[in-house]
Design a protein around this motif. Structure first.
Motif, PDB file in Angstrom:
ATOM      1  N   GLY A 161       0.817  -1.198   0.000  1.00  0.00           N
ATOM      2  CA  GLY A 161       0.000   0.000   0.000  1.00  0.00           C
ATOM      3  C   GLY A 161       0.852   1.248   0.000  1.00  0.00           C
ATOM      4  N   GLU A 162       2.041   1.097   0.500  1.00  0.00           N
ATOM      5  CA  GLU A 162       2.960   2.229   0.466  1.00  0.00           C
ATOM      6  C   GLU A 162       3.429   2.420  -0.972  1.00  0.00           C
ATOM      7  OE1 GLU A 162       7.257   3.392   2.416  1.00  0.00           O
ATOM      8  OE2 GLU A 162       6.217   1.580   3.032  1.00  0.00           O
ATOM      9  N   HIS A 163       3.483   3.654  -1.350  1.00  0.00           N
ATOM     10  CA  HIS A 163       3.804   3.932  -2.735  1.00  0.00           C
ATOM     11  C   HIS A 163       4.763   5.108  -2.754  1.00  0.00           C
ATOM     12  CE1 HIS A 163       2.853   3.296  -6.924  1.00  0.00           C
ATOM     13  NE2 HIS A 163       2.902   4.602  -7.096  1.00  0.00           N
ATOM     14  N   HIS A 164       5.748   5.054  -3.579  1.00  0.00           N
ATOM     15  CA  HIS A 164       6.649   6.202  -3.603  1.00  0.00           C
ATOM     16  C   HIS A 164       7.047   6.539  -5.032  1.00  0.00           C
ATOM     17  CE1 HIS A 164       9.651   2.905  -3.517  1.00  0.00           C
ATOM     18  NE2 HIS A 164      10.308   3.709  -4.322  1.00  0.00           N
ATOM     19  N   HIS A 165       7.557   7.723  -5.184  1.00  0.00           N
ATOM     20  CA  HIS A 165       7.971   8.199  -6.500  1.00  0.00           C
ATOM     21  C   HIS A 165       9.416   8.663  -6.434  1.00  0.00           C
ATOM     22  CE1 HIS A 165       4.040   7.704  -8.154  1.00  0.00           C
ATOM     23  NE2 HIS A 165       3.532   8.262  -7.075  1.00  0.00           N
ATOM     24  N   HIS A 166       9.856   9.299  -7.497  1.00  0.00           N
ATOM     25  CA  HIS A 166      11.284   9.577  -7.574  1.00  0.00           C
ATOM     26  C   HIS A 166      11.592  10.997  -8.023  1.00  0.00           C
ATOM     27  CE1 HIS A 166      10.679   5.235  -8.108  1.00  0.00           C
ATOM     28  NE2 HIS A 166      11.721   5.144  -7.319  1.00  0.00           N
ATOM     29  N   THR A 167      12.704  11.482  -7.532  1.00  0.00           N
ATOM     30  CA  THR A 167      13.245  12.741  -8.039  1.00  0.00           C
ATOM     31  C   THR A 167      14.553  12.406  -8.749  1.00  0.00           C
ATOM     32  OG1 THR A 167      14.444  13.123  -5.969  1.00  0.00           O
ATOM     33  CG2 THR A 167      12.273  14.121  -6.157  1.00  0.00           C
ATOM     34  N   VAL A 168      14.751  13.024  -9.883  1.00  0.00           N
ATOM     35  CA  VAL A 168      15.972  12.792 -10.643  1.00  0.00           C
ATOM     36  C   VAL A 168      16.728  14.113 -10.755  1.00  0.00           C
ATOM     37  CG1 VAL A 168      16.950  12.015 -12.826  1.00  0.00           C
ATOM     38  CG2 VAL A 168      14.841  10.986 -11.967  1.00  0.00           C
ATOM     39  N   CYS A 169      17.956  14.094 -10.321  1.00  0.00           N
ATOM     40  CA  CYS A 169      18.763  15.309 -10.396  1.00  0.00           C
ATOM     41  C   CYS A 169      19.344  15.463 -11.793  1.00  0.00           C
ATOM     42  CB  CYS A 169      19.890  15.266  -9.365  1.00  0.00           C
ATOM     43  SG  CYS A 169      20.942  16.744  -9.443  1.00  0.00           S
ATOM     44  N   ASP A 170      19.099  16.614 -12.387  1.00  0.00           N
ATOM     45  CA  ASP A 170      19.579  16.838 -13.747  1.00  0.00           C
ATOM     46  C   ASP A 170      21.101  16.959 -13.799  1.00  0.00           C
ATOM     47  OD1 ASP A 170      17.158  16.744 -15.023  1.00  0.00           O
ATOM     48  OD2 ASP A 170      16.733  18.864 -14.729  1.00  0.00           O
ATOM     49  N   ARG A 171      21.694  17.321 -12.691  1.00  0.00           N
ATOM     50  CA  ARG A 171      23.141  17.519 -12.688  1.00  0.00           C
ATOM     51  C   ARG A 171      23.886  16.227 -12.435  1.00  0.00           C
ATOM     52  NH1 ARG A 171      25.680  22.457 -12.300  1.00  0.00           N
ATOM     53  NH2 ARG A 171      27.317  21.582 -11.022  1.00  0.00           N
ATOM     54  N   CYS A 172      23.596  15.601 -11.308  1.00  0.00           N
ATOM     55  CA  CYS A 172      24.395  14.431 -10.938  1.00  0.00           C
ATOM     56  C   CYS A 172      23.677  13.122 -11.228  1.00  0.00           C
ATOM     57  CB  CYS A 172      24.783  14.499  -9.453  1.00  0.00           C
ATOM     58  SG  CYS A 172      23.379  14.400  -8.319  1.00  0.00           S
ATOM     59  N   GLY A 173      22.425  13.205 -11.645  1.00  0.00           N
ATOM     60  CA  GLY A 173      21.728  11.980 -12.025  1.00  0.00           C
ATOM     61  C   GLY A 173      21.234  11.170 -10.843  1.00  0.00           C
ATOM     62  N   ARG A 174      21.455  11.677  -9.654  1.00  0.00           N
ATOM     63  CA  ARG A 174      21.052  10.930  -8.467  1.00  0.00           C
ATOM     64  C   ARG A 174      19.528  10.778  -8.414  1.00  0.00           C
ATOM     65  NH1 ARG A 174      22.329  11.983  -2.502  1.00  0.00           N
ATOM     66  NH2 ARG A 174      22.929  14.066  -3.125  1.00  0.00           N
ATOM     67  N   VAL A 175      19.092   9.652  -7.968  1.00  0.00           N
ATOM     68  CA  VAL A 175      17.670   9.383  -7.862  1.00  0.00           C
ATOM     69  C   VAL A 175      17.286   9.223  -6.403  1.00  0.00           C
ATOM     70  CG1 VAL A 175      15.817   7.807  -8.474  1.00  0.00           C
ATOM     71  CG2 VAL A 175      17.639   8.262 -10.106  1.00  0.00           C
ATOM     72  N   LEU A 176      16.349  10.016  -5.960  1.00  0.00           N
ATOM     73  CA  LEU A 176      15.860   9.902  -4.592  1.00  0.00           C
ATOM     74  C   LEU A 176      14.388   9.510  -4.636  1.00  0.00           C
ATOM     75  CD1 LEU A 176      17.483  13.160  -3.188  1.00  0.00           C
ATOM     76  CD2 LEU A 176      18.342  10.824  -3.003  1.00  0.00           C
ATOM     77  N   THR A 177      13.885   9.047  -3.538  1.00  0.00           N
ATOM     78  CA  THR A 177      12.484   8.649  -3.494  1.00  0.00           C
ATOM     79  C   THR A 177      11.722   9.542  -2.522  1.00  0.00           C
ATOM     80  OG1 THR A 177      12.789   7.086  -1.693  1.00  0.00           O
ATOM     81  CG2 THR A 177      13.134   6.257  -3.911  1.00  0.00           C
ATOM     82  N   PHE A 178      10.450   9.658  -2.769  1.00  0.00           N
ATOM     83  CA  PHE A 178       9.604  10.385  -1.835  1.00  0.00           C
ATOM     84  C   PHE A 178       8.205   9.797  -1.918  1.00  0.00           C
ATOM     85  CE2 PHE A 178       6.773  12.758  -4.562  1.00  0.00           C
ATOM     86  CZ  PHE A 178       7.451  12.775  -5.773  1.00  0.00           C
ATOM     87  N   ALA A 179       7.429  10.072  -0.896  1.00  0.00           N
ATOM     88  CA  ALA A 179       6.044   9.610  -0.886  1.00  0.00           C
ATOM     89  C   ALA A 179       5.181  10.783  -0.451  1.00  0.00           C
ATOM     90  CB  ALA A 179       5.887   8.440   0.081  1.00  0.00           C
ATOM     91  N   ASP A 180       3.981  10.830  -0.971  1.00  0.00           N
ATOM     92  CA  ASP A 180       3.098  11.936  -0.616  1.00  0.00           C
ATOM     93  C   ASP A 180       1.650  11.510  -0.772  1.00  0.00           C
ATOM     94  OD1 ASP A 180       3.119  15.034  -0.135  1.00  0.00           O
ATOM     95  OD2 ASP A 180       1.546  14.641  -1.613  1.00  0.00           O
ATOM     96  N   GLU A 181       0.957  11.518   0.325  1.00  0.00           N
ATOM     97  CA  GLU A 181      -0.428  11.050   0.294  1.00  0.00           C
ATOM     98  C   GLU A 181      -1.316  11.953  -0.550  1.00  0.00           C
ATOM     99  OE1 GLU A 181      -2.132  10.381   4.054  1.00  0.00           O
ATOM    100  OE2 GLU A 181      -0.466   9.151   4.801  1.00  0.00           O
ATOM    101  N   GLU A 182      -1.058  13.230  -0.450  1.00  0.00           N
ATOM    102  CA  GLU A 182      -1.876  14.188  -1.183  1.00  0.00           C
ATOM    103  C   GLU A 182      -1.780  13.914  -2.685  1.00  0.00           C
ATOM    104  OE1 GLU A 182      -1.174  18.060   0.414  1.00  0.00           O
ATOM    105  OE2 GLU A 182      -2.005  18.977  -1.400  1.00  0.00           O
ATOM    106  N   LEU A 183      -0.577  13.634  -3.122  1.00  0.00           N
ATOM    107  CA  LEU A 183      -0.363  13.334  -4.534  1.00  0.00           C
ATOM    108  C   LEU A 183      -1.129  12.084  -4.934  1.00  0.00           C
ATOM    109  CD1 LEU A 183       1.169  13.916  -7.166  1.00  0.00           C
ATOM    110  CD2 LEU A 183       3.046  12.550  -6.276  1.00  0.00           C
TER     111      LEU A 183
END
Lengths: 146, 146
Positions: free
Chosen positions: A91-113
């Motif tokens: 049930g937990e769901h998360h998405h990702h941020t991709v950094c345009d500079r270093c390419g690093r990928v982070l995750t985040f979750a947001d119920e509102e979204l």
DNA sequence: GAGGAAATGATAACGAGGCGCATTCGCGCG
DNA sequence: CGCGCGAATGCGCCTCGTTATCATTTCCTC
């Protein structure tokens, strides 16, 4: 949840009448151990570095198979390289941020979204099965020295 | 808004000290005429079919250039093919649904979604520059005969 | 064990996209 | 109105991620 996912994956594969070969098992374990987004080649290289070389074809086949069985989520980070990660069924769901500079990928979750997307899928003449949200920009490290 | 976009594109290109060559102009017109998501090769093929062949390199270069100037939005629909469409600067923002069966791409807009994303970008240690939301599933036509 | 189907590995093929260089062409300047 | 510079184009080649092919091996079942 790694062990849990691994068990679930095994069960699903057995249920589909598939056998457990050595290569597939290694890919499964590596995916479970990583937990986060991994590209096909990262998986291949990691396994090779561990002295457990798996053919490229097997890696891709396994990932495709797991994707069909909805055991992995495929995320395209926009560089032409597909990334995969174990699908979370809790049930937990998360998405990702991709950094345009270093390419690093982070995750985040947001119920509102999630709620917003749920409402959209009710409203549209479209049966939403999956949704990917990718935010692009600069991560905290890179934003400082932009 | 097509003509409007075309004008804006011309102005931006001139402002950047760039000349208006034949090939680039054709790509611009085709993009403006299409309005919606187009892949680089669709553009190339369409132009060739119209008797206005443009080199593949020119198509890609033009798209890259337009992307840098924020005149087109790049959307990765997840098949490893990049799609482009004229960027809408009127404040209106939309996203896409991709049908897993027929590959059709539709657009939708949702204020709630935008608001949620705005709030997320405030909350995260990440400077969000762009965001792509891609919903995958079955479109109305395909859902019926799934 | 023996048989058969699935899985694997090595490699070739494929497709999107990028690069380099020679040529062409637009545009300002004399 | 030509001249020349530099941007723009085209062509072909190359890289790289991904997929298909096919012979061989491995795993389940009986």
């Amino acid at each position: 949840m790694s062990e849990h996912w691994l068990e679930r994956a095994h069960a699903a594969l057995r249920a589909a009448g598939l056998r457990s070969g050595g290569g597939r098992e290694l890919v499964l374990e590596e995916l479970a151990a990583a937990g986060c987004l991994r590209s096909a080649q990262e998986l291949e290289r990691t396994l090779a570095d561990q002295g457990k070389p798996v053919s490229r074809a097997t890696v891709y086949r396994t990932l495709e198979l797991l994707h069909e069985l909805a055991l992995v989520q495929r995320v395209d980070t926009g560089n032409g390289v597909a990334h995969f990660e174990p699908a979370d069924h809790s049930g937990e769901h998360h998405h990702h941020t991709v950094c345009d500079r270093c390419g690093r990928v982070l995750t985040f979750a947001d119920e509102e979204l999630e709620a917003a997307i749920d409402r959209i899928s009710d409203r549209l003449p479209f049966a939403v099965h999956r949704h990917d949200v990718v935010l692009r920009g600069a991560c905290a490290d890179c934003a400082g020295r932009a």
